[in-house]
Write an enzyme that holds these catalytic residues in place. Structure first.
Site, mmCIF file in Angstrom:
data_model
loop_
_atom_site.group_PDB
_atom_site.id
_atom_site.type_symbol
_atom_site.label_atom_id
_atom_site.label_comp_id
_atom_site.label_asym_id
_atom_site.label_seq_id
_atom_site.Cartn_x
_atom_site.Cartn_y
_atom_site.Cartn_z
ATOM 1 N N CYS A 14 0.767 -1.052 -0.190
ATOM 2 C CA CYS A 14 -0.055 0.000 -0.175
ATOM 3 C C CYS A 14 0.946 1.206 -0.063
ATOM 4 O O CYS A 14 0.344 2.400 0.052
ATOM 5 C CB CYS A 14 -1.023 -0.066 1.297
ATOM 6 S SG CYS A 14 -2.258 -1.262 0.977
ATOM 7 N N LYS A 17 0.725 3.643 -3.170
ATOM 8 C CA LYS A 17 -0.770 4.470 -3.420
ATOM 9 C C LYS A 17 -0.162 5.946 -3.807
ATOM 10 O O LYS A 17 0.983 6.193 -3.499
ATOM 11 C CB LYS A 17 -1.357 4.421 -2.219
ATOM 12 C CG LYS A 17 -2.589 3.284 -1.875
ATOM 13 C CD LYS A 17 -3.410 3.663 -0.755
ATOM 14 C CE LYS A 17 -4.292 2.587 -0.353
ATOM 15 N NZ LYS A 17 -5.350 3.221 0.516
ATOM 16 N N ASP A 64 -8.700 -3.220 -5.040
ATOM 17 C CA ASP A 64 -7.449 -2.933 -4.567
ATOM 18 C C ASP A 64 -6.473 -3.800 -5.170
ATOM 19 O O ASP A 64 -6.650 -5.022 -5.408
ATOM 20 C CB ASP A 64 -7.392 -2.903 -2.945
ATOM 21 C CG ASP A 64 -6.647 -2.148 -2.371
ATOM 22 O OD1 ASP A 64 -5.640 -1.719 -2.830
ATOM 23 O OD2 ASP A 64 -6.790 -1.554 -1.170
ATOM 24 N N ASP A 87 -11.738 -4.290 2.867
ATOM 25 C CA ASP A 87 -12.415 -3.110 2.787
ATOM 26 C C ASP A 87 -13.965 -3.463 2.892
ATOM 27 O O ASP A 87 -14.852 -2.755 3.614
ATOM 28 C CB ASP A 87 -12.255 -2.433 1.402
ATOM 29 C CG ASP A 87 -11.097 -1.592 1.120
ATOM 30 O OD1 ASP A 87 -10.526 -1.428 2.176
ATOM 31 O OD2 ASP A 87 -10.688 -1.378 0.067
ATOM 32 N N HIS A 136 -8.769 -10.398 -14.952
ATOM 33 C CA HIS A 136 -8.238 -9.944 -16.146
ATOM 34 C C HIS A 136 -6.689 -9.596 -15.960
ATOM 35 O O HIS A 136 -6.104 -9.337 -14.665
ATOM 36 C CB HIS A 136 -8.699 -8.480 -16.493
ATOM 37 C CG HIS A 136 -8.182 -7.965 -17.833
ATOM 38 N ND1 HIS A 136 -8.744 -8.350 -18.963
ATOM 39 C CD2 HIS A 136 -7.464 -6.809 -18.192
ATOM 40 C CE1 HIS A 136 -8.013 -7.676 -19.878
ATOM 41 N NE2 HIS A 136 -7.227 -6.756 -19.321
ATOM 42 N N THR A 137 -5.870 -9.755 -17.030
ATOM 43 C CA THR A 137 -4.378 -9.811 -16.768
ATOM 44 C C THR A 137 -3.838 -8.905 -17.886
ATOM 45 O O THR A 137 -4.282 -9.248 -19.166
ATOM 46 C CB THR A 137 -3.583 -11.170 -16.978
ATOM 47 O OG1 THR A 137 -4.151 -12.104 -15.731
ATOM 48 C CG2 THR A 137 -2.125 -10.985 -16.417
ATOM 49 N N ASP A 223 -10.363 1.028 7.873
ATOM 50 C CA ASP A 223 -9.111 -0.181 8.037
ATOM 51 C C ASP A 223 -8.138 0.659 7.668
ATOM 52 O O ASP A 223 -7.962 1.860 6.955
ATOM 53 C CB ASP A 223 -9.277 -1.179 7.178
ATOM 54 C CG ASP A 223 -9.292 -0.943 5.610
ATOM 55 O OD1 ASP A 223 -9.698 0.026 5.146
ATOM 56 O OD2 ASP A 223 -9.031 -2.056 5.090
#
Length: 344
Positions: A14, A17, A64, A87, A136-137, A223
């Site tokens: 994270c 971000k 996320d 979340d 999805h990639t 969170d």
């Protein structure tokens, strides 16, 4: 299979971000749709969106993803999935379905690493009772992984970051310090025991904390992830139109996180988070510098910060400890809006 994902990234978890200050500027240009069935949108920067289906059912929707926070592909998949699902727990919902989101550099990593990331995500989602039904990639470097998650919730039982009330106690369910410790790992100065404990905490689902919240009818929570404890507390205080007083001496820490800050291990995300929050934060003269920086340490898959009525606080702590969240602690209190939103 010997693959170290950390060799491919500069920022992981994270901490990757977009800085909160920039994100708020971007969101100003995003129009808000009007629909009476949208119960929670981006207006308060909450953890997930909520859309009402009928009087008994609403959907919790979130997504996320991030670059690796650890070297092992399977553990990375576990941590990314736990973080994505969190979340829904923070909103008081029950996660149900998910889609994989994967960016993978096919020319730089073996397909076995790709499979291990997905397996880690699948296993952690299964632990949460979540069915991954697609995804999805794209070919991209560095690798990134996460989930788009759908959960169920009763429309009148939503827990939001706008639910804190003056007089409430603030309870944190996990210790902080993952950003410091994982940065120290890259620098080669972290104890292996601290690294393992940080990864254990990041892989730990927030399901138990959410169950305790729902048992006690808590209505305000969030969170703690990339904007750090102080950054997410600030978003919660703004949404609730209150101020929050956090005693950093009561905040549980992972291992030697304090000493690592003392040794100069302060991730760049900590300074970005402090830049975002400092104008709305007052710092006590006696606040220890190390604890000040830990307040802004970017967490990956961190714990829940609950705003709990004072008469329920001790019972909530007891239930959290009995459920295995033994680091849970009362770290502060909520007051009416003061000159600053956050007091450390």
């Amino acid at each position: 299979m010997s693959v170290d994902l950390l060799k491919l990234v500069e920022y992981g978890g994270c901490s990757a971000k977009i800085p909160a200050k920039q994100l708020e500027e971007i969101l100003k240009f995003l129009p808000l749709p009007f629909d009476p069935d949208i119960l929670v949108d981006i207006d308060t920067h909450d953890d997930a969106g909520v859309y009402r289906i009928n009087d008994e059912l609403a959907l919790v929707l979130t997504t996320d993803f991030f670059p690796p926070v650890c070297g092992d592909p399977y553990e990375f998949g576990q941590i990314a999935a736990a973080n994505s699902i969190s979340d829904v727990y923070a909103m008081g919902g029950d996660p149900v379905l998910a889609l994989n989101i994967m960016m993978f550099p096919a020319k730089d990593l073996p397909m076995e690493a790709y499979a291990e990331i997905l397996k880690g995500g699948f296993d952690k989602a299964a632990e949460a009772g979540v069915r991954i039904i697609g995804g999805h990639t794209i070919d991209d470097s560095p690798p990134k992984y996460g989930l788009a998650v759908v959960g169920f919730i009763h429309p009148y039982k939503i827990i939001t970051n706008a639910g804190a009330k003056p007089g409430d106690k603030l309870i944190l369910t996990k210790p902080v310090g993952t950003g410091v410790i994982m940065t120290a790992q890259r620098m080669g100065i972290a104890d292996q025991a601290d690294i393992e404990e940080a990864k254990r905490q990041m892989k730990l689902l927030n399901r138990t904390g959410a169950e305790v919240m729902k048992k006690h009818g808590i209505r305000g929570a969030t969170d703690i992830t990339g904007f750090g404890l102080a950054g997410h507390a600030l978003k919660m205080a703004r949404a609730s139109k209150v101020s929050m007083n956090i005693n950093m001496k009561n905040v549980p820490l992972i291992g030697k996180a304090y000493n690592l800050v003392d040794d100069g291990c302060i991730p760049g995300a900590s300074f970005r988070n402090m830049e975002y929050a400092e104008n709305d934060t007052s710092f006590a003269a006696e606040l220890d510098y190390n604890l000040k920086m830990i307040a802004f340490d970017a967490q990956t898959s961190g714990g829940l910060l609950m705003s709990v009525p004072p008469e329920k606080a001790n019972s909530v702590i007891v239930d959290l400890h009995l459920a295995g969240l033994t680091s849970s602690a009362i770290i502060g209190k909520v007051s009416g809006k003061q000159d600053k939103y956050i007091h450390l």
